[in-house]
Scaffold this motif. Sequence first.
Motif, mmCIF file in Angstrom:
data_model
loop_
_atom_site.group_PDB
_atom_site.id
_atom_site.type_symbol
_atom_site.label_atom_id
_atom_site.label_comp_id
_atom_site.label_asym_id
_atom_site.label_seq_id
_atom_site.Cartn_x
_atom_site.Cartn_y
_atom_site.Cartn_z
ATOM 1 N N SER A 268 32.279 21.831 8.075
ATOM 2 C CA SER A 268 32.396 22.052 7.316
ATOM 3 C C SER A 268 32.109 23.909 7.110
ATOM 4 O O SER A 268 31.812 24.468 8.213
ATOM 5 C CB SER A 268 30.245 21.814 7.267
ATOM 6 N N LYS A 269 32.411 24.558 6.227
ATOM 7 C CA LYS A 269 32.368 25.855 5.590
ATOM 8 C C LYS A 269 30.926 26.362 5.694
ATOM 9 O O LYS A 269 29.896 25.836 4.931
ATOM 10 C CB LYS A 269 33.308 26.207 4.864
ATOM 11 N N GLY A 270 30.357 27.401 6.687
ATOM 12 C CA GLY A 270 28.455 27.607 7.245
ATOM 13 C C GLY A 270 28.343 25.921 7.628
ATOM 14 O O GLY A 270 28.659 25.372 8.406
ATOM 15 N N ARG A 271 26.914 25.730 7.661
ATOM 16 C CA ARG A 271 26.521 24.823 8.311
ATOM 17 C C ARG A 271 26.486 23.984 7.593
ATOM 18 O O ARG A 271 26.225 23.598 6.308
ATOM 19 C CB ARG A 271 24.696 25.366 8.323
ATOM 20 N N ALA A 272 26.649 22.273 8.320
ATOM 21 C CA ALA A 272 26.526 21.318 8.288
ATOM 22 C C ALA A 272 24.907 20.605 7.200
ATOM 23 O O ALA A 272 25.372 20.156 6.004
ATOM 24 C CB ALA A 272 26.606 20.375 8.618
ATOM 25 N N VAL A 273 23.983 21.087 7.415
ATOM 26 C CA VAL A 273 22.699 21.292 7.324
ATOM 27 C C VAL A 273 22.334 21.321 5.597
ATOM 28 O O VAL A 273 22.352 20.622 4.980
ATOM 29 C CB VAL A 273 21.671 21.562 8.272
ATOM 30 N N ASN A 274 23.266 22.363 5.748
ATOM 31 C CA ASN A 274 22.481 22.653 4.196
ATOM 32 C C ASN A 274 23.832 22.119 3.026
ATOM 33 O O ASN A 274 22.960 21.885 2.086
ATOM 34 C CB ASN A 274 23.537 24.250 4.414
ATOM 35 N N LEU A 275 24.739 21.832 3.142
ATOM 36 C CA LEU A 275 25.848 20.686 2.876
ATOM 37 C C LEU A 275 24.969 19.451 2.918
ATOM 38 O O LEU A 275 24.919 18.372 1.634
ATOM 39 C CB LEU A 275 27.082 20.973 3.473
ATOM 40 N N LEU A 276 24.762 19.069 3.122
ATOM 41 C CA LEU A 276 23.819 17.635 2.892
ATOM 42 C C LEU A 276 22.649 17.613 2.890
ATOM 43 O O LEU A 276 22.382 17.142 1.749
ATOM 44 C CB LEU A 276 23.485 16.938 4.523
ATOM 45 N N HIS A 277 22.205 18.757 1.653
ATOM 46 C CA HIS A 277 20.269 18.882 0.868
ATOM 47 C C HIS A 277 21.345 19.532 -0.257
ATOM 48 O O HIS A 277 20.564 19.261 -0.862
ATOM 49 C CB HIS A 277 19.791 19.947 1.571
ATOM 50 N N MET A 278 22.849 19.428 -0.649
ATOM 51 C CA MET A 278 22.536 19.561 -1.822
ATOM 52 C C MET A 278 23.055 18.729 -2.468
ATOM 53 O O MET A 278 23.264 17.364 -2.260
ATOM 54 C CB MET A 278 24.309 20.334 -2.050
ATOM 55 N N ASN A 279 23.260 18.988 -3.865
ATOM 56 C CA ASN A 279 23.099 17.821 -4.797
ATOM 57 C C ASN A 279 24.276 17.320 -5.661
ATOM 58 O O ASN A 279 25.265 18.300 -4.911
ATOM 59 C CB ASN A 279 21.866 17.461 -5.995
ATOM 60 N N THR A 280 24.554 16.255 -5.820
ATOM 61 C CA THR A 280 26.014 15.765 -6.190
ATOM 62 C C THR A 280 25.802 16.386 -7.858
ATOM 63 O O THR A 280 25.232 16.108 -8.333
ATOM 64 C CB THR A 280 26.518 14.866 -6.223
ATOM 65 N N GLU A 281 27.131 16.927 -8.155
ATOM 66 C CA GLU A 281 27.461 16.654 -9.907
ATOM 67 C C GLU A 281 26.386 15.625 -10.811
ATOM 68 O O GLU A 281 26.933 15.904 -11.952
ATOM 69 C CB GLU A 281 28.572 17.211 -10.176
ATOM 70 N N THR A 282 27.727 14.492 -9.442
ATOM 71 C CA THR A 282 27.269 12.804 -10.585
ATOM 72 C C THR A 282 25.724 13.046 -10.669
ATOM 73 O O THR A 282 25.436 11.603 -11.227
ATOM 74 C CB THR A 282 27.863 12.192 -10.656
ATOM 75 N N GLU A 283 25.275 13.270 -9.552
ATOM 76 C CA GLU A 283 24.110 12.760 -9.940
ATOM 77 C C GLU A 283 23.701 11.591 -9.206
ATOM 78 O O GLU A 283 22.596 10.760 -8.962
ATOM 79 C CB GLU A 283 22.548 12.962 -11.216
ATOM 80 N N ASP A 284 24.825 11.035 -8.416
ATOM 81 C CA ASP A 284 25.303 9.714 -7.475
ATOM 82 C C ASP A 284 24.589 10.452 -6.188
ATOM 83 O O ASP A 284 23.905 11.603 -5.811
ATOM 84 C CB ASP A 284 26.751 9.772 -7.908
ATOM 85 N N LEU A 285 24.362 9.185 -5.400
ATOM 86 C CA LEU A 285 24.497 8.948 -3.918
ATOM 87 C C LEU A 285 25.656 10.116 -2.878
ATOM 88 O O LEU A 285 26.228 9.534 -3.412
ATOM 89 C CB LEU A 285 23.938 7.710 -2.793
ATOM 90 N N LEU A 286 24.757 11.015 -2.049
ATOM 91 C CA LEU A 286 26.256 11.751 -1.572
ATOM 92 C C LEU A 286 26.839 11.415 -1.348
ATOM 93 O O LEU A 286 28.054 11.604 -0.822
ATOM 94 C CB LEU A 286 24.871 12.561 -0.897
ATOM 95 N N SER A 287 27.079 10.284 -0.163
ATOM 96 C CA SER A 287 27.597 9.332 0.705
ATOM 97 C C SER A 287 28.080 8.827 -0.032
ATOM 98 O O SER A 287 30.354 8.579 -0.320
ATOM 99 C CB SER A 287 26.705 8.375 1.377
ATOM 100 N N ASN A 288 27.897 8.222 -1.836
ATOM 101 C CA ASN A 288 29.221 7.857 -2.554
ATOM 102 C C ASN A 288 29.978 8.462 -3.377
ATOM 103 O O ASN A 288 30.927 8.393 -3.400
ATOM 104 C CB ASN A 288 28.358 6.900 -3.567
ATOM 105 N N ASP A 289 29.086 9.339 -3.385
ATOM 106 C CA ASP A 289 30.266 10.873 -3.725
ATOM 107 C C ASP A 289 31.005 11.380 -3.234
ATOM 108 O O ASP A 289 32.555 11.631 -3.083
ATOM 109 C CB ASP A 289 28.816 12.288 -4.318
ATOM 110 N N LEU A 290 30.695 11.169 -1.563
ATOM 111 C CA LEU A 290 31.636 11.900 -0.772
ATOM 112 C C LEU A 290 33.265 10.205 -0.580
ATOM 113 O O LEU A 290 33.935 10.599 -0.702
ATOM 114 C CB LEU A 290 31.198 12.115 0.363
#
Lengths: 399, 361, 504
Positions: free
Chosen positions: A150-172
């Motif tokens: 990740s560019k930057g800290r990974a923890v920040n990325l995991l705290h983000m919401n996805t645009e589709t409002e779906d679960l982050l893992s599904n989105d990824l």
Amino acid sequence: MLRNEKKEVSCIAMMRMNTVKIILSICLLTCTAGCSADVTEISDIALVTATGIDYDKKTKKYTFTSYCLLPTTTSTANTGKLSDWVVSASGSSILDAAKKLRSQVGKTLIWQHNKFIIIGEGAARYSFYEIMDFMIRNRQIRITSFLFVSKGRAVNLLHMNTETEDLLSNDLLGKVRNEKDWGRSISQSIQNIANWNTDPYRGFVAGKISKSRHSFKSKDALSLSGGSVFNHGKWVGWLDEQDVLVVHLLSDKSKWKNLTFSESFPFHDSNVTLHFKLDKQSIQCRDTDGPTVDIHLSLTSTVGEIEHYLSVDKLDTIIQLEHAASTFLENKIKHSLSHFQKDLNVDVIGFSDLFYQHYPKEWAALKHKWSDIYPTIPVQAHVTVKIDKLGLNQYLGDH
Amino acid sequence: MAAQNKITHGQLSCLVFSYLSGFSTLFLSEAALLKQDVWMSYLIGMTLAIGMLWLLCYVQWKHPLLTMVEISDKLFGHWVSRLVLMIYLIYMLEMQAAACRALSTFYTTVVIPNMPSNQMILLIILCTTYATYLGLTTIVRAVQITLPFFLVGILIICFFLLRDVETNPFLPQFQHSFSEVMYGSLLSLYFPFGKLVVFGFLLARVKNMKKIFSSSIFGLILAALYLLVSAYLTLGTIGIHLAGTATFPFFSSIQMVKFGEYLERIEITIIGIWTIFTLFEIVVLQYVFTILLRHVFRIKNMKPFILPIGLLFFISAQKSFLRLSDLTFYNLNIAPFSTMLPIAIIPIMLSIMTLLRKEKT
Amino acid sequence: MVLHSDLIHASNEMNLNKLRQIFSDNESLVIRSLMNKNGSLLASFVYLNILVDEKYLNQHLVRKLNEDLYIKTGPANELALNTLNSLGTVIELKHIEAVVSLITDAGIAVMVEGSCVAYGILMPGYETRAIEEPKIEINVRGPKESFTEDLQQNLSMVHRKLKTPDLKSISYVIGQQSQTKVMLLYLENRIDPTLLAEIRNKIESIQLDVLIVNAQIEELIQDNIFTPFPQIFSTERPDRIATALGRGKAAIITDGTPIALIAPTSFFEMLHPSEDLYERFYFANFLRVLRLICLFISLFGPALYISLTTFHLEMIPTPLMMAFISSKAGIPFPTFIEAILMETAFEILREASLRLPRAVGQSVSIVGALIIGEAAVQSGIVSRPMVIVVAMTGIASFAIPSFSTAIALRMLRFPFILIAASYGVFGLSLSMFILIMHLCSLQTFGVPFLEPVSFNSIRDTLMKYILLPVKYRENVMQVKAGRADAPQRKKGGFLHRNDEDEYR
């Protein structure tokens, strides 16, 4: 009679044997039924579907972040809903941090369904060996999960919401799946990385995950694009989207088998965009007078869009277009390869493996000065493009 | 010997294959050592094992009415023969302890980390004791029942793994020195091919004496093929570097299998089938152990001793190879040399004695 | 049967007195006598009026005998014999015991004064059930008749399907008190003589006081007593018996039991209903595979579910896992308890629906299952996937044609659940190993219960597991080769276990 007696004796022996066995097994069973230490009840677990690892060089602390899924309610009336929850802890080692998570979580964390491991830039640069060791040693972490830097800290990325409002893992997962339609991002499994990581001669490209801000939106979004380059077991830099596409084209078949990508290039006075699909790829090395590498690619392509009128219904135009596309791709590959060879000096494609496999004797001499030789290896790229489809309409007509 | 107690030569092939293939792919230690050149060591190891088997069959053919223990009595005399059989008893005790430990270590590392391994070994031994108690014909029939399931499972796995192999993992060839290859061959002769020596004691149980050699060779070659294929797939899918360092390389490569996007992580199913299969190795060892023990101590009725033999197996397995490193050290440094005595030297001695006797008469 | 026996005395009065003594306190004993003109006794009939056809007796036997004895001249016993012979098969009886057993077997004993031989004639007049459609082994295309309680009728049904003198029937009388008739049927040209001898031995050695159903015979002649699996096939279909006899097996029919036994049987035959033979072979084989799957599900269904959801969570696909998590949230019991609870509930329902009066039974089984299942899920006691698993398992066990095999599987499911809950897949593998070992160790009359693959001929092996098209099936092949007369014996099929030779 004698036979009967014998049978009886054996029968009695068998009965005794049976009783002994039955008693033993009953004892064993009643002692242990359902109370094995390995039992994890589904109702007690939190399903980790993405993991982040960060490393702070100053404090020498690891931060371990888990993206977990939990059922929303504890009543069965409203089933089928899961909520996500991110938790992190830091410690002096990854395992230490991971164990500390237990104090913050009221559930049993299960990593077996974890598909994404996101490593912070700092961690990838300074403690990648330890991270990889942890990954492949741990039985819960799958060697088929994907690793991203990740560019930057990974923890920040995991705290983000996805645009589709779906679960982050599904989105990824969806983004990884879309890779084959685009080719500008790359997802590499831990197994491949672990295999290449200890190779002193070659490097490799892993995925890159970053925040991207759109001008028309206030929110940041996660995006998978580009790649991260590793060499000698350390992160050395980023790779831009165009280079990642070339890496795809020159990698193993699993990376390009389903790949379709599009490229625009000037042709006559128009700008043409074509969809490409790789059909055949061969990379051959020779060591006649000094090592050389030949790359042969053959692609099929469909016309995507044309800027101005072009007589694509004529065979001549198509042949010219094919030539133009081939030279464009050849240049693109050359450009990227010279970036890998000269700027980065990292063997991301694995030419060293090729030499080792096919010219083992020459390789014995080559390998000692590989880092000096690699940037100077001449690479010939031959691309043949066949435009076999034009789309539903041949052209829009002249003004 | 009553005709009903005999097994057919086809059954012998099945038993040989399952006996050899149960554990053979667990560690793949020679593959980790020799990497792409492992096929050579398999070839040499297999050839040596075929030679050993031929010696045993030769001895058996010369004494068609006697079992191997009786032949050894006849050739060596009672006391020497006892000594020889004792060597085999110890050999089998070692082998089964290693097998039990390997199985329990595998389970505690990969599947159920908190399960006490003693409990697991006890359960395994109880199962094998039951099988030993039921007799050879039952064991063989059970092998025949389970073998198709195992083969189908493995074939499916191989098919799906084969798609992941992109470059020939056996390239470049001949990169290892002669001594390395020979050491690898020795390893593969000790494990798995040399294990076949215990079948010498079962040869008299086969109905068609003429076919004992060809049918056991058939099983052996199949087992070697399976080993070779799994080594190929392991090196091809998880990569040469990782295969060299993974504790259970073939398992790691099975982890890569996925059916489409949806069904992955199916290795548990394979482990399940594989576990049943591995038990047959311990069963055969325990069975032959029982035969030898009966002969050495001249016991008339063996049935009451089967459970004690199982307990002996349990104790020896429970007390040995407490660390995985112990097991690895034993497998790599001690056993390949120490087991040469039962695997190679005694069969050679047996055949030489047979030859000498024949010349005398 | 009885060696020390009273001979029939010349004086009829003495014989009758003895019979009166033997049948004391028996209301239904009837003794009727024919007198001479001068009042001296000519002959007497003795019978049990509940068993014989009295109407026929009065209209034909009594009248004719009366006439003949009065009108014709000659020795009375010859006259009586002639008359009786014209009415049916006459049995000559020399002992009182023989008379007694004839009377209890729905016969009429005729004793002529001055003769030391009594004549018996069977005249059953009790009601028997008519031939009905099979109730247990229902099928679509096969014949629609099933055995009844009457031995003669059953025998005739088999005979009508195998019209050959090779069909032999040896009859036995088993049971000191019940005096039950048992018949062993076989085709002489098909059965293996050693097998026949062994079965005959077994049946002859049966010592029983009362034999009511042939399950008792089954228990006594099977080789392994402690196994949960039935080793002798029981069927209510005559066509099934005919097929089995044609394959060189023996059948045992018992008077009073509408079910016949077939021996020897293999495990896979238990899974194949007779329907298989009447369907297109593709479909029949498809059904065979289906039933094997059912067998697996009904044995391991819940155990597998438990071991997957408590030990090996990685095996469940992630989307399914998410569904499981959300449906399992808030369930108070661990999966193991849940499974035991639901399985027990299912067994109770099954048993109740079987035992309840028929009018109520139907509603209990369906409605009960629905209501209890739904209520348990609604109130959050049991999770939805568990209900599905248990229901699936139960239904799968009903798909196995042999009821007694299905019971065995249902019973074994519980220990498997226990093992799965404590050891996961490891325990399941071991228990599967034990199960296979156990099944392989079973033999019926020297034939392995779980038949392995044979290496002698590919067709043999194929035939064991796959139903070939009719043209290639066993029976047809034999006739073609002209070997129909030779006794058939499968190679390597008869393995005896001899303890002496084991471990050598």
